[in-house]
Design a protein around this motif. Structure first.
Motif, mmCIF file in Angstrom:
data_model
loop_
_atom_site.group_PDB
_atom_site.id
_atom_site.type_symbol
_atom_site.label_atom_id
_atom_site.label_comp_id
_atom_site.label_asym_id
_atom_site.label_seq_id
_atom_site.Cartn_x
_atom_site.Cartn_y
_atom_site.Cartn_z
ATOM 1 N N VAL A 1 57.096 4.083 9.307
ATOM 2 C CA VAL A 1 56.781 5.101 10.310
ATOM 3 C C VAL A 1 57.081 4.593 11.719
ATOM 4 O O VAL A 1 57.662 5.313 12.549
ATOM 5 N N SER A 2 56.695 3.360 12.003
ATOM 6 C CA SER A 2 56.924 2.811 13.346
ATOM 7 C C SER A 2 58.415 2.668 13.642
ATOM 8 O O SER A 2 58.849 2.837 14.790
ATOM 9 N N ALA A 3 59.217 2.364 12.615
ATOM 10 C CA ALA A 3 60.666 2.267 12.809
ATOM 11 C C ALA A 3 61.245 3.625 13.197
ATOM 12 O O ALA A 3 62.095 3.726 14.091
ATOM 13 N N GLN A 4 60.780 4.672 12.546
ATOM 14 C CA GLN A 4 61.261 6.014 12.881
ATOM 15 C C GLN A 4 60.801 6.434 14.271
ATOM 16 O O GLN A 4 61.513 7.167 14.968
ATOM 17 N N ARG A 5 59.638 5.959 14.702
ATOM 18 C CA ARG A 5 59.129 6.300 16.034
ATOM 19 C C ARG A 5 60.010 5.716 17.149
ATOM 20 O O ARG A 5 60.046 6.256 18.248
ATOM 21 N N ILE A 6 60.692 4.602 16.867
ATOM 22 C CA ILE A 6 61.542 3.999 17.908
ATOM 23 C C ILE A 6 62.998 4.448 17.768
ATOM 24 O O ILE A 6 63.889 3.882 18.398
ATOM 25 N N GLY A 7 63.231 5.445 16.914
ATOM 26 C CA GLY A 7 64.561 6.041 16.837
ATOM 27 C C GLY A 7 65.420 5.610 15.679
ATOM 28 O O GLY A 7 66.589 6.020 15.586
ATOM 29 N N VAL A 8 64.888 4.805 14.764
ATOM 30 C CA VAL A 8 65.659 4.387 13.593
ATOM 31 C C VAL A 8 65.707 5.555 12.604
ATOM 32 O O VAL A 8 64.694 6.221 12.362
ATOM 33 N N SER B 1 63.417 -2.396 18.782
ATOM 34 C CA SER B 1 64.747 -2.173 18.226
ATOM 35 C C SER B 1 64.699 -2.495 16.737
ATOM 36 O O SER B 1 63.792 -3.193 16.267
ATOM 37 N N PHE B 2 65.683 -1.977 16.009
ATOM 38 C CA PHE B 2 65.699 -2.222 14.565
ATOM 39 C C PHE B 2 65.816 -3.706 14.251
ATOM 40 O O PHE B 2 65.147 -4.216 13.339
ATOM 41 N N ALA B 3 66.639 -4.423 15.011
ATOM 42 C CA ALA B 3 66.833 -5.859 14.776
ATOM 43 C C ALA B 3 65.543 -6.638 15.008
ATOM 44 O O ALA B 3 65.152 -7.484 14.187
ATOM 45 N N SER B 4 64.861 -6.373 16.131
ATOM 46 C CA SER B 4 63.634 -7.104 16.431
ATOM 47 C C SER B 4 62.518 -6.730 15.459
ATOM 48 O O SER B 4 61.729 -7.584 15.039
ATOM 49 N N LEU B 5 62.457 -5.447 15.076
ATOM 50 C CA LEU B 5 61.424 -5.016 14.139
ATOM 51 C C LEU B 5 61.643 -5.636 12.757
ATOM 52 O O LEU B 5 60.686 -6.039 12.082
ATOM 53 N N THR B 6 62.901 -5.744 12.349
ATOM 54 C CA THR B 6 63.206 -6.374 11.064
ATOM 55 C C THR B 6 62.859 -7.858 11.085
ATOM 56 O O THR B 6 62.342 -8.399 10.097
ATOM 57 N N THR B 7 63.113 -8.508 12.222
ATOM 58 C CA THR B 7 62.760 -9.928 12.353
ATOM 59 C C THR B 7 61.252 -10.124 12.220
ATOM 60 O O THR B 7 60.784 -11.019 11.505
ATOM 61 N N VAL B 8 60.492 -9.284 12.913
ATOM 62 C CA VAL B 8 59.034 -9.357 12.817
ATOM 63 C C VAL B 8 58.587 -9.067 11.385
ATOM 64 O O VAL B 8 57.682 -9.730 10.859
ATOM 65 N N ALA B 9 59.225 -8.079 10.742
ATOM 66 C CA ALA B 9 58.870 -7.727 9.369
ATOM 67 C C ALA B 9 59.067 -8.914 8.424
ATOM 68 O O ALA B 9 58.231 -9.159 7.541
ATOM 69 N N VAL B 10 60.150 -9.652 8.605
ATOM 70 C CA VAL B 10 60.421 -10.821 7.757
ATOM 71 C C VAL B 10 59.362 -11.901 7.971
ATOM 72 O O VAL B 10 58.810 -12.450 7.004
ATOM 73 N N LEU B 11 59.074 -12.211 9.227
ATOM 74 C CA LEU B 11 58.085 -13.247 9.530
ATOM 75 C C LEU B 11 56.685 -12.832 9.077
ATOM 76 O O LEU B 11 55.921 -13.643 8.555
ATOM 77 N N TYR B 12 56.375 -11.568 9.281
ATOM 78 C CA TYR B 12 55.096 -11.035 8.800
ATOM 79 C C TYR B 12 55.028 -11.121 7.274
ATOM 80 O O TYR B 12 54.003 -11.501 6.703
ATOM 81 N N GLY B 13 56.122 -10.747 6.606
ATOM 82 C CA GLY B 13 56.141 -10.772 5.146
ATOM 83 C C GLY B 13 55.911 -12.167 4.584
ATOM 84 O O GLY B 13 55.139 -12.349 3.642
#
Length: 445
Positions: A283-290, A345-357
């Motif tokens: 949901v948060s990814a879609q909120r930033i335009g992804v 951004s999608f790149a930064s959000l994906t990076t956070v997602a990986v580290l969080y995971g």
């Protein structure tokens, strides 16, 4: 980690610190006070010790892997349903939809005390089979749901409740097969739920565009059916419990065990925030335009990275201590939860997602391992189930609270702050539980 060769003074210190009965020591292989007339301890597992490997042992781990894929892995993929239901269920909000996923998480643990007690008594195969049938049937029925209350009953109560009679009993069997390698065994078993949370969102999102929601759910149900067949064929206990202990429900021992109850407080509080990020990543990814077709991959990235965290934390726990690694990874998870809303951004959000995971992955693999090192083997099923009652409460309200915060504030900054704060509070309780069990601040535990 305290060993069997620990001095008598260390055992006395441990008993004094935890307030536990004399049959509970920090060593994972210590049994209850023995009865010389019977030749074995009351409730003792009557064997020469876990084999710590071999084909049969790893087959059980594979069974746990399949069970985790179909239960907790299914729950971990709820983010894709969260995003879909928001657009198709009339009058549904992020908070009300979140109750479905929260019920799944909650009921995976809530029946655990009953299920764990049944497993410790030897009632293992039949309850697992019945729960497997209910899980598969309920998954098929999601396709027929047309309103929020029907989804709550089916995907929340039925799927979550049946998963509760699968997940906890399967975890309680691992210490019968593994001792020194228990950390890696739990880590590999926990990889199943990570893989489920990684693959299922991709399958679901792709199939929705190809065959529609109903057939997507039916295909998902056939996947769950295949996993449950493998699970029921491979999972099995290795030894029997002495009959004298089978009828005993050690609630008093649990409540007076200070280290264990402090640990339970910690893992209950952590549920309030540990999965907020996972539930709302899509949901948060879609909120930033992804775009919707791409946003799912933030969820996939988090669950895939979680697999690395689960396996690595298991190996690291064996080397440096389960509690030490659990605490370290939890701190990092809290930091990532706070940072998450500031990724635009999608790149930064994906990076956070990986580290969080990676950091949150340790929670699944080390949570049962922590219990298994605080309690004797013959009580692990009931101890996991007892703690599950409390964890279920945290799992039930955590994501709906986050959803309500999102509605009230209109953004994810406060949601991330809530998630990080609860995990940090949980870390405090884990540190105190470690201190009580170990008897001092420094050491491997």
């Amino acid at each position: 980690m305290p060993q069997n060769s620990s001095s008598e003074s260390k055992k006395e210190l441990y008993d004094q610190e935890t307030g536990s009965s004399k049959d509970v020591t920090p060593a994972p292989t210590v049994m209850a006070i023995s009865d010389p007339e019977k030749g074995y301890a009351e409730g003792e597992i009557k064997d020469s010790g876990p084999p710590d490997g071999g084909f049969a042992a790893w087959l059980v781990v594979f069974g746990c892997f399949c069970g985790g894929f179909a239960t907790l892995g299914f729950a971990n993929a709820f983010g894709i349903f969260q995003s879909y239901y928001e657009g198709v269920i009339p009058g549904a909000t992020q908070s009300t939809i979140a109750w479905i996923g929260s019920l799944q998480y909650c009921l995976i643990f809530l029946p655990g005390f009953v299920a764990g007690h049944m497993a410790d008594r030897g009632l293992f195969k039949l309850p697992l089979f019945i729960a497997s049938v209910v899980l598969v049937a309920s998954t098929f029925l999601i396709a027929e749901c047309k309103s929020l209350w029907q989804l709550i009953l089916c995907q929340g109560f039925a799927i979550g409740g049946s998963a509760g009679f699968i997940f906890i009993p399967s975890l309680s069997i691992v210490p019968q097969w593994f001792d020194q390698r228990r950390g890696r065994a739990y880590g590999i078993a926990a990889l199943g739920s990570s893989l489920g949370g990684t693959i299922l969102p991709i399958i679901i999102r792709h199939l929705m565009t190809e065959v529609g929601f109903k057939w997507t759910v039916r295909i998902l149900a056939f996947i769950v059916l295949a996993l449950m067949i493998v699970f029921n064929l491979t999972i099995r206990p290795r030894v029997s419990i002495a009959k004298a202990d089978r009828v005993h429900v050690p609630v008093k021992e649990f409540l007076t065990h200070k280290a264990f109850m402090t640990y339970v407080a910690g893992v209950t509080i952590v549920w309030l925030g540990i999965y907020n990020c996972l539930a709302f990543l899509d949901v948060s990814a879609q909120r930033i335009g992804v775009s919707e077709s791409i946003s799912v991959y933030t969820l996939v990235a988090a669950n895939a990275a979680s697999g690395l965290g689960r396996v690595s934390s298991g190996f690291l726990g064996e080397r440096y201590g389960v509690f030490n690694i659990f605490i370290l990874f939890s701190i990092f998870s809290a930091i990532m939860s706070i940072i998450w809303p500031y990724a635009h951004s999608f790149a930064s959000l994906t990076t956070v997602a990986v580290l969080y995971g990676i950091s949150s992955g340790a929670f699944v693999s080390l949570l049962p391992a922590g219990t298994s090192y605080l309690m004797p083997k013959h009580m692990i099923g009931r101890a996991l189930g007892f703690s599950g009652i409390f964890m279920a409460l945290g799992a039930l309200v955590g994501n709906p609270i986050a959803g309500q915060i999102l509605i009230s504030t209109g953004g994810f900054n406060a949601v991330g702050g809530w998630a990080g704060a609860t995990v940090f509070l949980a870390v405090f309780f884990l540190i105190m539980a470690r201190r009580m069990a170990l008897g001092h601040w420094i050491g491997k535990f």
